[in-house]
Design an enzyme around this catalytic site. Sequence first.
Site, PDB file in Angstrom:
ATOM      1  N   LYS A   1      20.128  43.100  95.649  1.00 18.59           N
ATOM      2  CA  LYS A   1      20.558  41.967  96.470  1.00 18.59           C
ATOM      3  C   LYS A   1      20.335  42.199  97.962  1.00 18.59           C
ATOM      4  CE  LYS A   1      22.169  39.367  93.098  1.00 18.59           C
ATOM      5  NZ  LYS A   1      21.629  38.039  92.796  1.00 18.59           N
TER       6      LYS A   1
ATOM      7  N   SER B   1      18.069  46.541  88.134  1.00 21.05           N
ATOM      8  CA  SER B   1      18.451  45.801  89.342  1.00 21.05           C
ATOM      9  C   SER B   1      19.674  46.360  90.061  1.00 21.05           C
ATOM     10  CB  SER B   1      18.682  44.329  88.996  1.00 21.05           C
ATOM     11  OG  SER B   1      19.641  44.204  87.962  1.00 21.05           O
TER      12      SER B   1
ATOM     13  N   GLU C   1      27.791  32.816  98.674  1.00 23.34           N
ATOM     14  CA  GLU C   1      28.535  32.819  97.423  1.00 23.34           C
ATOM     15  C   GLU C   1      28.329  34.180  96.771  1.00 23.34           C
ATOM     16  OE1 GLU C   1      25.444  31.932  97.638  1.00 23.34           O
ATOM     17  OE2 GLU C   1      24.599  33.086  95.973  1.00 23.34           O
TER      18      GLU C   1
HETATM   19  C1  LIG Z   1      22.826  44.150  89.565  1.00 27.60           C
HETATM   20  C2  LIG Z   1      22.471  42.716  89.407  1.00 27.60           C
HETATM   21  N1  LIG Z   1      21.399  42.385  88.674  1.00 27.60           N
HETATM   22  C3  LIG Z   1      21.041  41.115  88.480  1.00 27.60           C
HETATM   23  C4  LIG Z   1      21.785  40.067  89.002  1.00 27.60           C
HETATM   24  C5  LIG Z   1      21.355  38.677  88.679  1.00 27.60           C
HETATM   25  O1  LIG Z   1      20.842  37.958  89.739  1.00 27.60           O
HETATM   26  P1  LIG Z   1      19.318  37.613  89.876  1.00 27.60           P
HETATM   27  O2  LIG Z   1      18.888  36.900  88.630  1.00 27.60           O
HETATM   28  O3  LIG Z   1      19.260  36.725  91.066  1.00 27.60           O
HETATM   29  O4  LIG Z   1      18.564  38.854  90.071  1.00 27.60           O
HETATM   30  C6  LIG Z   1      22.919  40.362  89.779  1.00 27.60           C
HETATM   31  C7  LIG Z   1      23.708  39.281  90.376  1.00 27.60           C
HETATM   32  O5  LIG Z   1      24.756  39.426  90.924  1.00 27.60           O
HETATM   33  C8  LIG Z   1      23.266  41.723  89.988  1.00 27.60           C
HETATM   34  O6  LIG Z   1      24.340  42.049  90.720  1.00 27.60           O
END
Ligand SMILES: Cc1ncc(COP(=O)(O)O)c(C=O)c1O
Lengths: 398, 263
Positions: free
Chosen positions: A90, A379, A112
Amino acid sequence: MVKEQTRSGRYGKFGGQYVPETLMTALIELEKAYDLAIENPEFLAEVAYYLKDFVGRETPLYFAERLTKHAGGAKIYLKREDLNHTGAHKINNTVGQALLAVRMGKKKIVAETGAGQHGVATATVCALFGLECTIFMGKEDIRRQELNVFRMELLGATVKSVDKGAGTLKDAVNEALRYWVTNVEDTHYILGSALGPHPFPEIVRDFQRVIGDETKAQILEKEGRLPDAVVACVGGGSNSIGMFYPFVEDENVKLFGVEAAGSGIATGLHSAAVAGGKEGVLHGAYMYVLQDEDGLIQEAHSISAGLDYPAIGPEHCHLHESGRAAYTSITDEGALEALQLLSQTEGIIPALESSHAVQYAVELAADMSKEEIIVVCLSGRGDKDVETVKAALGGDKS
Amino acid sequence: MTKKQITEAIQACNRRGDKAFVPYIMAGDGGIEKLRETILFLQKIGVTAIELGIPFSDPVADGPIIQEAGERALAKGVTLRLVVETVASFKDEVKVPIILMTYLNPIIQYGIEEFADDCRNSGISGLIIPDLPYEEVDLVRDALTNADIALIPLVSLTSPPERIEKITAAGEGFIYAVTVNGITGVRDGFEGQLEEHLQKLKAVSSVPVLAGFGISTTEQVELIGSFADGVIVGSAIVTALHDGDLKTVEKLVNASKNKIPTI
Ligand SMILES: Cc1ncc(COP(=O)(O)O)c(C=O)c1O
């Protein structure tokens, strides 16, 4: 139903700007400022500087040898976005958008958050650049992610609880939009995923594409070729679009987006907008949206707060419709399994969101040959989720 | 009723020496069976037209009062289809223009053409879609033109002059001038430039200009009304109707009467 348009901000028929008139001027101003900034070497150097020295990029592309052995097929690499400062991808976006806000002369930021990761990443850059920060977060998410709320407060942000609806991410976006409409003159809205009205999906994608750009260079260096498949979890779609985008033209690289199947698609309690949604408009964009026959938006369900969103960003909708990317889903149970598996085979506790991608990659690898390569976008890290996981596993560490 | 009649109703009202008064009500707040009674009451006390709000799960342009009214209506199973059907059932008794205010997604699911046809058959002559800005109106334009339904545009304080020109040029029925940066609701004060803003709007618009958002007292009806061709009052009306306080509704409406010297 919606005509194909070629205007900017459209991905095939998806995207657009379905917002109250009061926001249009702000969106047009944002688009102009962004178009200038993204072509400006000085701005790009600034973003690159903070990504390197503050966030800690580049993140490693790590060969998960024991996980690969366990899956018994293709080689699995992990793109370690969990190693970023604040623990998830993020921050790539919030660094870029905060620098943009500063350039636009905005002194206040609203955002948000679902899991709290985007909220923490936003509060962090606001502290870094001296911006006033207000974060809207659903009541239920505040309960699920108590520590992240405290983190945001430590960083100097004001966290506002949203008790409308189910008190999750969708409700937090509504409230952030209302706040932005009311404070539009001096406030920039840092949207946290590849969602919302144009130019947000484009801005978020451009600031997240560093994931895919780095991955491409790293895999070429390690393996001398591109991967056969790339896998990422999809909430609104920011880590996944950031990973996919640089590979879109490489047709031999299969792209897999993994949505949250919650308790199972058939139960109706899920967040899988491609599998279970219909075309419609939410939060300013035409996308696949979970909704009933009267067009009322339905609540999303997932054990992971970050995937708990009833739609999927417009560029993903287009990648799905064109067939360039495939969207699948993994249940809460599958994600929990993968979280434990990765913890125990590699010593990495992944975020529950990312665990959806890991689980799918493990299943996919088993059906592929040992010469083939999969890259998973890891992620985020799982520290924020350990209490949820502990409760879900009944307190025993399995 | 045809879309021209919205403009005509406002102009006739102004000729009588009154400012136009358009109350916003939440369709189905208190049950869909109350809708006929409420509309006939408002008509009797002399409103110029009625803005009929459709409840939605994610009303981003609305403040807490209208959000809560929407939640009450949704809890009673009120949908866009049900409202259109219900209005059709008593259309012969309705003499004032009915304007629907609905977010876009319910219309998309209804089917834009079918929705426009059903509106016409229900006597609905105008439509306000708060999340459909000028850039995106092509989505509904043809269907509404064919059904003779006015698409009433919103203009905000933040809209720059070039934009205001484009929006007003395409405006039908009247121009909805949003008087605050923000969402619907109750407010104490308005920005100083409001008078100038409304006067500029009136100068460029070929249809009447009605001011709305945040107008909730008789004093505000008089003051803001004096800058425009009329006012739209939402949250204060929704609250009064919910409380069964018909006196307050009448007072608000009366505050718009006899405000223009007639020759
Ligand atoms: C670690 C992590 N992965 C994935 C996401 C999903 O979001 P996005 O689809 O925008 O990557 C989030 C959202 O808060 C997250 O904290």
